[in-house]
Design an enzyme around this catalytic site. Structure first.
Site, PDB file in Angstrom:
ATOM      1  N   SER A   1       2.883  -1.634  10.771  1.00 33.65           N
ATOM      2  CA  SER A   1       4.384  -1.651  10.917  1.00 33.65           C
ATOM      3  C   SER A   1       5.108  -3.130  10.594  1.00 33.65           C
ATOM      4  O   SER A   1       5.805  -3.339  11.280  1.00 33.65           O
ATOM      5  CB  SER A   1       4.797  -1.242  12.357  1.00 33.65           C
TER       6      SER A   1
ATOM      7  N   HIS B   1     -10.239   1.583   4.795  1.00 38.45           N
ATOM      8  CA  HIS B   1      -8.515   1.579   5.380  1.00 38.45           C
ATOM      9  C   HIS B   1      -8.691   2.664   6.668  1.00 38.45           C
ATOM     10  O   HIS B   1      -9.637   3.503   6.352  1.00 38.45           O
ATOM     11  CB  HIS B   1      -7.569   2.018   4.530  1.00 38.45           C
TER      12      HIS B   1
ATOM     13  N   GLY C   1       2.249   2.558  11.015  1.00 37.93           N
ATOM     14  CA  GLY C   1       2.855   3.566  10.747  1.00 37.93           C
ATOM     15  C   GLY C   1       3.638   4.057  12.079  1.00 37.93           C
ATOM     16  O   GLY C   1       4.223   5.117  12.025  1.00 37.93           O
TER      17      GLY C   1
ATOM     18  N   GLU D   1      -5.687  -4.555  10.739  1.00 35.67           N
ATOM     19  CA  GLU D   1      -4.839  -3.543  11.259  1.00 35.67           C
ATOM     20  C   GLU D   1      -5.367  -2.754  12.419  1.00 35.67           C
ATOM     21  O   GLU D   1      -5.733  -1.707  12.320  1.00 35.67           O
ATOM     22  CB  GLU D   1      -4.705  -2.395  10.084  1.00 35.67           C
TER      23      GLU D   1
ATOM     24  N   ASN E   1       0.859  -1.482  -0.182  1.00 37.45           N
ATOM     25  CA  ASN E   1       0.018  -0.087  -0.035  1.00 37.45           C
ATOM     26  C   ASN E   1       0.758   1.215  -0.147  1.00 37.45           C
ATOM     27  O   ASN E   1       1.397   1.460   1.064  1.00 37.45           O
ATOM     28  CB  ASN E   1      -0.683   0.027   1.316  1.00 37.45           C
ATOM     29  N   TRP E   2       0.995   1.746  -1.127  1.00 40.84           N
ATOM     30  CA  TRP E   2       1.907   2.987  -1.510  1.00 40.84           C
ATOM     31  C   TRP E   2       1.259   4.270  -0.704  1.00 40.84           C
ATOM     32  O   TRP E   2       2.381   5.106  -0.608  1.00 40.84           O
ATOM     33  CB  TRP E   2       2.507   3.030  -2.759  1.00 40.84           C
ATOM     34  N   LYS E   3       0.136   4.359  -0.342  1.00 39.11           N
ATOM     35  CA  LYS E   3      -0.455   5.428  -0.118  1.00 39.11           C
ATOM     36  C   LYS E   3      -0.380   6.636  -1.037  1.00 39.11           C
ATOM     37  O   LYS E   3      -0.264   6.430  -2.145  1.00 39.11           O
ATOM     38  CB  LYS E   3      -0.254   5.839   1.331  1.00 39.11           C
TER      39      LYS E   3
ATOM     40  N   GLY F   1       2.516  -0.805   4.548  1.00 36.40           N
ATOM     41  CA  GLY F   1       2.685   0.524   3.856  1.00 36.40           C
ATOM     42  C   GLY F   1       4.136   0.987   3.803  1.00 36.40           C
ATOM     43  O   GLY F   1       4.624   0.789   2.839  1.00 36.40           O
ATOM     44  N   GLY F   2       4.773   1.499   4.973  1.00 39.02           N
ATOM     45  CA  GLY F   2       5.966   2.215   4.978  1.00 39.02           C
ATOM     46  C   GLY F   2       7.165   1.327   4.026  1.00 39.02           C
ATOM     47  O   GLY F   2       7.826   1.649   3.319  1.00 39.02           O
TER      48      GLY F   2
HETATM   49  P1  PGA Z   1       2.518   0.685   7.880  1.00 40.76           P
HETATM   50  O1  PGA Z   1       0.955   1.064   7.124  1.00 40.76           O
HETATM   51  O2  PGA Z   1       3.005  -0.773   7.161  1.00 40.76           O
HETATM   52  O3  PGA Z   1       3.178   1.651   7.419  1.00 40.76           O
HETATM   53  O4  PGA Z   1       2.439   0.598   9.228  1.00 40.76           O
HETATM   54  C1  PGA Z   1       0.067  -0.143   7.001  1.00 40.76           C
HETATM   55  C2  PGA Z   1      -1.195   0.223   6.320  1.00 40.76           C
HETATM   56  O5  PGA Z   1      -1.476   1.438   6.664  1.00 40.76           O
HETATM   57  O6  PGA Z   1      -2.104  -0.357   5.582  1.00 40.76           O
END
Ligand code: PGA
Length: 243
Positions: free
Chosen positions: A203, A85, A166, A160, A7-9, A224-225
């Protein structure tokens, strides 16, 4: 096979960077979810990974300025849709809206990746309180979803916990395994004949991915990150194939 969703956001900034990132993350057990403007060109370079969208409209077509429908996304090669999300819920998406989006995804034969998870204040009261919270989110998201729309569709749940997203502070793999088992049992008891798989998100890094992916009932991860670094993402994919 464990599934890892990137998930590149709201990243990266240019299509050139997006294409470069996609090429480096193109593995069979991956789904890449770039921002909308990059879907077409990102999809064009993917040979093994599948394409995902970070959001969809609940509407199919018509006078809805700025919306992007599930059918449109399907027509540019999208196969998965992240829905509900927490970052979208925080921007005002309600349970009702999320439920409409689930139906829109299924109608366009996109695999929904329904995100659920409790805030820290709830988890502080313990795992049973978190399970009640998640059960309520699941029930709400599935209101009006017909059994027939589910029969030929995959359905993914991404657990999540909000406080793990994050923050660099992931949940405990054993607790997540308990939650994943609960989610599967809950959906079965509600007699949803879903081919449900439960992913964990929050995370996830190369350091902790193995522990989550080896735990029972956890079928993959939403990243994400770490998905913005091909080096890290590929290591996570490697622990997914070895677990
Ligand atoms: P993260 O994000 O890996 O940066 O914690 C996960 C997500 O929001 O899907």
């Amino acid at each position: 096979m464990k599934l890892i969703i990137a998930n590149w956001k709201l990243n990266p900034m240019t299509v050139k960077e997006a294409v470069r990132l996609a090429c480096a993350e193109d593995y069979r057990n991956a789904v890449i979810a770039p921002p909308f403007p990059f879907l077409k060109e990102t999809g064009a370079v993917l040979k093994r990974a599948k394409l995902g969208a970070q959001n969809i409209s609940e509407e199919e077509k018509g006078a809805f300025t700025g919306e992007v429908s599930a059918f449109m996304l399907r027509s540019v090669g999208v196969r998965y849709a992240i829905i509900g999300h927490s970052e979208r819920r925080a921007r005002g998406e309600t349970d009702d809206l999320i439920s409409e989006k689930v139906k829109a995804a299924l109608a366009a034969r996109l695999t929904p990746v329904l995100c659920v998870g409790e805030p820290r204040s709830v988890r502080k009261r313990g795992l049973p309180a978190a399970k009640r919270y998640v059960a309520r989110q699941l029930r709400a998201a599935l209101v009006g979803v017909s059994q027939s729309s589910l029969i030929n569709n995959q359905f993914l749940i991404a657990y999540e916990p909000l406080w793990a997203i994050g923050t660099g502070k992931p949940d405990d793999p054993a607790e997540v395994a308990g939650m994943a088992k609960f989610i599967k049992e809950f959906l079965k008891a509600k007699s949803y004949k879903l081919k449900t798989r439960v992913l964990y998100g929050g995370s996830v890094t190369p350091r902790n991915a193995g522990a989550f992916l080896c735990a029972p009932h956890i079928d993959g991860a939403l990243v994400g990150g770490a998905s913005l670094s091909p080096k890290q993402f590929v290591k996570i994919l490697a622990s997914a194939s070895s677990s």
